[in-house]
Enzyme design. Structure first.
Site, PDB file in Angstrom:
ATOM      1  N   ARG A   1      13.223  55.664  35.984  1.00  0.00           N
ATOM      2  CA  ARG A   1      12.422  56.655  36.726  1.00  0.00           C
ATOM      3  C   ARG A   1      12.769  58.076  36.296  1.00  0.00           C
ATOM      4  O   ARG A   1      11.908  58.938  36.207  1.00  0.00           O
ATOM      5  CB  ARG A   1      12.641  56.480  38.238  1.00  0.00           C
ATOM      6  CG  ARG A   1      11.841  55.291  38.802  1.00  0.00           C
ATOM      7  CD  ARG A   1      12.413  54.868  40.146  1.00  0.00           C
ATOM      8  NE  ARG A   1      11.616  53.847  40.821  1.00  0.00           N
ATOM      9  CZ  ARG A   1      11.600  52.555  40.500  1.00  0.00           C
ATOM     10  NH1 ARG A   1      12.310  52.118  39.467  1.00  0.00           N
ATOM     11  NH2 ARG A   1      10.858  51.698  41.177  1.00  0.00           N
TER      12      ARG A   1
ATOM     13  N   GLY B   1       9.780  45.057  32.524  1.00  0.00           N
ATOM     14  CA  GLY B   1       8.603  45.070  33.394  1.00  0.00           C
ATOM     15  C   GLY B   1       8.462  46.420  34.076  1.00  0.00           C
ATOM     16  O   GLY B   1       7.354  46.938  34.255  1.00  0.00           O
TER      17      GLY B   1
ATOM     18  N   ARG C   1       4.410  37.863  31.476  1.00  0.00           N
ATOM     19  CA  ARG C   1       4.368  38.337  32.866  1.00  0.00           C
ATOM     20  C   ARG C   1       3.005  38.947  33.210  1.00  0.00           C
ATOM     21  O   ARG C   1       2.286  39.431  32.347  1.00  0.00           O
ATOM     22  CB  ARG C   1       5.521  39.326  33.103  1.00  0.00           C
ATOM     23  CG  ARG C   1       6.867  38.657  32.906  1.00  0.00           C
ATOM     24  CD  ARG C   1       8.020  39.601  33.036  1.00  0.00           C
ATOM     25  NE  ARG C   1       8.221  40.058  34.414  1.00  0.00           N
ATOM     26  CZ  ARG C   1       9.136  40.940  34.765  1.00  0.00           C
ATOM     27  NH1 ARG C   1       9.940  41.462  33.838  1.00  0.00           N
ATOM     28  NH2 ARG C   1       9.262  41.304  36.013  1.00  0.00           N
TER      29      ARG C   1
ATOM     30  N   SER D   1       6.145  44.872  45.724  1.00  0.00           N
ATOM     31  CA  SER D   1       6.561  45.232  44.365  1.00  0.00           C
ATOM     32  C   SER D   1       6.735  46.743  44.222  1.00  0.00           C
ATOM     33  O   SER D   1       5.775  47.509  44.296  1.00  0.00           O
ATOM     34  CB  SER D   1       5.534  44.744  43.344  1.00  0.00           C
ATOM     35  OG  SER D   1       5.753  45.406  42.113  1.00  0.00           O
TER      36      SER D   1
ATOM     37  N   GLN E   1       7.498  48.128  41.500  1.00  0.00           N
ATOM     38  CA  GLN E   1       6.901  48.528  40.225  1.00  0.00           C
ATOM     39  C   GLN E   1       5.444  48.931  40.431  1.00  0.00           C
ATOM     40  O   GLN E   1       4.984  49.953  39.904  1.00  0.00           O
ATOM     41  CB  GLN E   1       6.992  47.385  39.220  1.00  0.00           C
ATOM     42  CG  GLN E   1       8.440  47.095  38.818  1.00  0.00           C
ATOM     43  CD  GLN E   1       8.577  45.904  37.891  1.00  0.00           C
ATOM     44  OE1 GLN E   1       7.597  45.216  37.603  1.00  0.00           O
ATOM     45  NE2 GLN E   1       9.788  45.653  37.425  1.00  0.00           N
TER      46      GLN E   1
ATOM     47  N   ASP F   1      16.560  41.039  42.927  1.00  0.00           N
ATOM     48  CA  ASP F   1      17.182  40.797  41.615  1.00  0.00           C
ATOM     49  C   ASP F   1      18.527  40.069  41.735  1.00  0.00           C
ATOM     50  O   ASP F   1      19.159  39.780  40.725  1.00  0.00           O
ATOM     51  CB  ASP F   1      17.385  42.124  40.873  1.00  0.00           C
ATOM     52  CG  ASP F   1      16.050  42.717  40.431  1.00  0.00           C
ATOM     53  OD1 ASP F   1      15.077  41.962  40.286  1.00  0.00           O
ATOM     54  OD2 ASP F   1      15.983  43.950  40.241  1.00  0.00           O
TER      55      ASP F   1
ATOM     56  N   LYS G   1       9.687  36.886  37.334  1.00  0.00           N
ATOM     57  CA  LYS G   1      10.637  37.826  36.710  1.00  0.00           C
ATOM     58  C   LYS G   1      10.780  37.542  35.212  1.00  0.00           C
ATOM     59  O   LYS G   1       9.968  36.840  34.645  1.00  0.00           O
ATOM     60  CB  LYS G   1      11.983  37.753  37.433  1.00  0.00           C
ATOM     61  CG  LYS G   1      11.889  38.126  38.903  1.00  0.00           C
ATOM     62  CD  LYS G   1      11.527  39.586  39.085  1.00  0.00           C
ATOM     63  CE  LYS G   1      11.264  39.928  40.523  1.00  0.00           C
ATOM     64  NZ  LYS G   1      10.696  41.251  40.695  1.00  0.00           N
TER      65      LYS G   1
ATOM     66  N   ARG H   1      12.877  32.518  37.570  1.00  0.00           N
ATOM     67  CA  ARG H   1      14.268  32.462  38.058  1.00  0.00           C
ATOM     68  C   ARG H   1      14.506  31.467  39.191  1.00  0.00           C
ATOM     69  O   ARG H   1      15.604  30.934  39.313  1.00  0.00           O
ATOM     70  CB  ARG H   1      14.726  33.852  38.515  1.00  0.00           C
ATOM     71  CG  ARG H   1      15.012  34.764  37.361  1.00  0.00           C
ATOM     72  CD  ARG H   1      15.617  36.065  37.829  1.00  0.00           C
ATOM     73  NE  ARG H   1      15.793  36.933  36.677  1.00  0.00           N
ATOM     74  CZ  ARG H   1      15.778  38.253  36.718  1.00  0.00           C
ATOM     75  NH1 ARG H   1      15.616  38.868  37.874  1.00  0.00           N
ATOM     76  NH2 ARG H   1      15.945  38.964  35.622  1.00  0.00           N
TER      77      ARG H   1
ATOM     78  N   ARG I   1      19.827  38.096  33.546  1.00  0.00           N
ATOM     79  CA  ARG I   1      20.489  37.667  34.782  1.00  0.00           C
ATOM     80  C   ARG I   1      20.820  36.165  34.762  1.00  0.00           C
ATOM     81  O   ARG I   1      21.741  35.720  35.445  1.00  0.00           O
ATOM     82  CB  ARG I   1      19.654  38.051  36.001  1.00  0.00           C
ATOM     83  CG  ARG I   1      19.473  39.574  36.099  1.00  0.00           C
ATOM     84  CD  ARG I   1      19.086  40.061  37.465  1.00  0.00           C
ATOM     85  NE  ARG I   1      18.404  41.353  37.372  1.00  0.00           N
ATOM     86  CZ  ARG I   1      19.032  42.533  37.240  1.00  0.00           C
ATOM     87  NH1 ARG I   1      20.333  42.593  37.202  1.00  0.00           N
ATOM     88  NH2 ARG I   1      18.323  43.653  37.152  1.00  0.00           N
TER      89      ARG I   1
HETATM   90  C1  S3P Z   1      12.096  47.177  39.979  1.00  0.00           C
HETATM   91  C2  S3P Z   1      11.376  46.462  40.889  1.00  0.00           C
HETATM   92  C3  S3P Z   1      11.501  45.001  41.055  1.00  0.00           C
HETATM   93  C4  S3P Z   1      12.750  44.458  40.369  1.00  0.00           C
HETATM   94  C5  S3P Z   1      12.936  45.049  39.003  1.00  0.00           C
HETATM   95  C6  S3P Z   1      13.085  46.551  39.081  1.00  0.00           C
HETATM   96  C7  S3P Z   1      11.911  48.638  39.909  1.00  0.00           C
HETATM   97  O1  S3P Z   1      10.380  44.367  40.492  1.00  0.00           O
HETATM   98  O2  S3P Z   1      12.693  43.068  40.283  1.00  0.00           O
HETATM   99  O3  S3P Z   1      14.085  44.520  38.377  1.00  0.00           O
HETATM  100  O4  S3P Z   1      12.742  49.339  39.300  1.00  0.00           O
HETATM  101  O5  S3P Z   1      10.911  49.127  40.465  1.00  0.00           O
HETATM  102  P1  S3P Z   1       9.009  44.125  41.315  1.00  0.00           P
HETATM  103  O6  S3P Z   1       8.412  45.431  41.583  1.00  0.00           O
HETATM  104  O7  S3P Z   1       8.175  43.285  40.406  1.00  0.00           O
HETATM  105  O8  S3P Z   1       9.442  43.404  42.547  1.00  0.00           O
END
Ligand code: S3P
Length: 442
Positions: free
Chosen positions: A29, A97, A125, A170, A172, A322, A349, A353, A399
């Site tokens: 970020r 991701g 993904r 999520s 993300q 995670d 993921k 997982r 992981r």
């Molecule tokens: C993350 C959000 C999570 C997490 C990933 C990091 C982030 O994913 O699993 O390792 O930094 O925003 P999701 O948004 O798909 O849950």
């Protein structure tokens, strides 16, 4: 054998103090937001892992100057949408991701098509979860294969704020839409199921006009397009997700103690601590402080002999998303049957997982009952593995590698764990820290 870790012995008792590398979510970020700021931003303790290097490479390709020094990193932003790049650009998010999804939010105004690619794991993904909301802003997406990378994005000239319901929990997806809001006139309103809130806290720190109303399951977020983002310096705290492997190593090792310094204990990230404490782990948070809206503390862990099963409340899922693999390992050594539900997202993921976690426990001789969105784990407090276990980590999930290593160091048996390089995604110094715990002098 290169790339393969062999473990024949359990770890001996230790009593140590360690530092863990910077938080991955905050590092990515910072890179992306610094690329939108005006002028020189500086980060200390930025995680130097493949995922973050991929983020730095991506903004470089988009025309942003980056300087990496031994002890810090500088990004020279040209302001919001200040990218400057040639036609036919390809960005490679590699294994990340978070990078792949978040960066698309910054490209919704791109006048030329930009291609986004990733490694084998990322290319499996789902990207429709983020291209659908970004289409609402006016961006166009071109997939080769339905919903997966590679894809191309073509931005739109006139982008207006949208209303968006984020229903998966999520961070993300939520964060990608928040980044798109920086480029959109008017207000973007998001109703988001609970997930990590680093982007919200960074927006607040940067004085971006953001309003967050919290209810039990959802956060309501309004963002008004800012005129400019100031350059900003940031000291990235240690990563709780990486720390979790050492919290569990200490919990399951014999008669050991560990102090982990300066870890981000943002309440939206510490499900692992809440869950492990409920299971009887000895974990203490010391020297708590605030930093730019984040919470930071040292974590002190002592081995625990009396671990008990848990019926894990789903409300904790997003804050431990995670860490479930490593939590499953504790459940395998706890007294009773543990139950984790509503965790289908785990199969979305870097590798599936939930399925892999169950498979590894079965290889260890631990019984599980697996469904599409839940797992029951039949714990064995006196588990002692006697056989050879080989882990082939075919999607190179960092992981999976680290969970297997901690299992080998605490449950006995001989282990051959393939794809050592996978740790470079999130925690390149993982094995170095383990060596420190084995070395009496350090
Ligand atoms: C993350 C959000 C999570 C997490 C990933 C990091 C982030 O994913 O699993 O390792 O930094 O925003 P999701 O948004 O798909 O849950």
């Amino acid at each position: 054998m290169p790339g393969t870790l062999l473990i024949k012995n359990k770890i001996k008792k230790f009593n140590k103090k360690i530092n863990i590398t910077g938080d991955k979510s905050l590092s990515i970020r910072w890179v992306l937001l610094a690329s939108q700021a005006m002028g020189k931003s500086k980060a200390q303790n930025l995680l130097m892992s493949e995922d973050v290097l991929a983020a730095l490479d991506s903004i470089k390709k988009l025309g942003i100057k980056v300087k990496i020094y031994k002890d810090h990193c500088e990004v020279f932003g040209n302001g919001i949408n200040g990218f400057n790049f040639k036609k036919n650009l390809t960005i490679n998010a590699r294994n990340s991701g978070t990078l792949g999804r978040l960066i698309l939010g910054l490209l919704i105004k791109s006048p030329n098509k930009i291609k986004l690619i990733g490694d084998r794991s990322l290319s499996k993904r789902d990207f429709s979860r983020i291209t659908m909301p970004l289409e609402k802003f006016g961006a166009k997406f071109y997939y080769k294969k339905k919903n997966n990378l590679p894809l191309s994005i073509l931005g739109s000239n006139s982008v207006k704020g949208i209303n968006y319901l984020e229903n998966k929990g999520s961070a993300q997806c939520k964060s990608s839409v928040m980044l798109a809001a920086l480029n959109s006139s008017g207000i973007t309103s998001i109703k988001a199921k609970k997930s990590r809130n680093h982007t919200e806290l960074l927006f607040k720190h940067l004085k971006i006009d953001i309003k967050v109303k919290k209810t039990k399951s959802y956060d309501f977020i309004d963002i008004k397009q800012p005129k400019e983002i100031p350059a900003f310096n940031y000291q990235i705290p240690g990563d709780i997700s990486s720390s979790a492997f050492f919290i569990v190593l200490t919990t399951l090792a014999d008669d050991s103690k560990l102090l982990i310094k300066n870890v981000n204990i943002n309440p939206s990230r510490i499900g692992v601590i809440t869950i492990l404490k409920k299971m009887g782990a000895n974990i203490l948070l010391k020297n708590k402080k605030n930093y730019r809206g984040e919470r930071i503390s040292d974590i002190f862990i002592k081995s625990s002999k009396n671990l008990r099963a848990i019926n894990c409340p789903s409300a904790l899922n997003s804050s431990a998303i995670d860490e479930f693999l490593i939590i499953f390992l504790v459940a395998a050594r706890a007294k009773g049957i543990s139950y984790f539900k509503d965790i289908a997202e785990l199969n979305q993921k870097e590798s599936p997982r939930l399925n892999w976690g169950s498979k590894i426990l079965n290889m260890m001789g631990v019984r599980t009952k697996l469904t599409k969105n839940s797992i029951k784990i039949y714990g064995q407090p006196n588990l002692e593995i006697k056989k050879l276990i080989t882990i082939r980590n075919y999607l190179k999930d960092h992981r999976i590698f680290m969970m297997s290593t901690i299992a080998a160091l605490t449950c006995g048996g001989k282990w051959k764990i393939h794809d050592k390089d996978s740790i470079n995604s999130s925690f390149p110094t993982f094995l170095t820290v383990i060596k420190k715990l084995k070395n009496k002098k350090l």
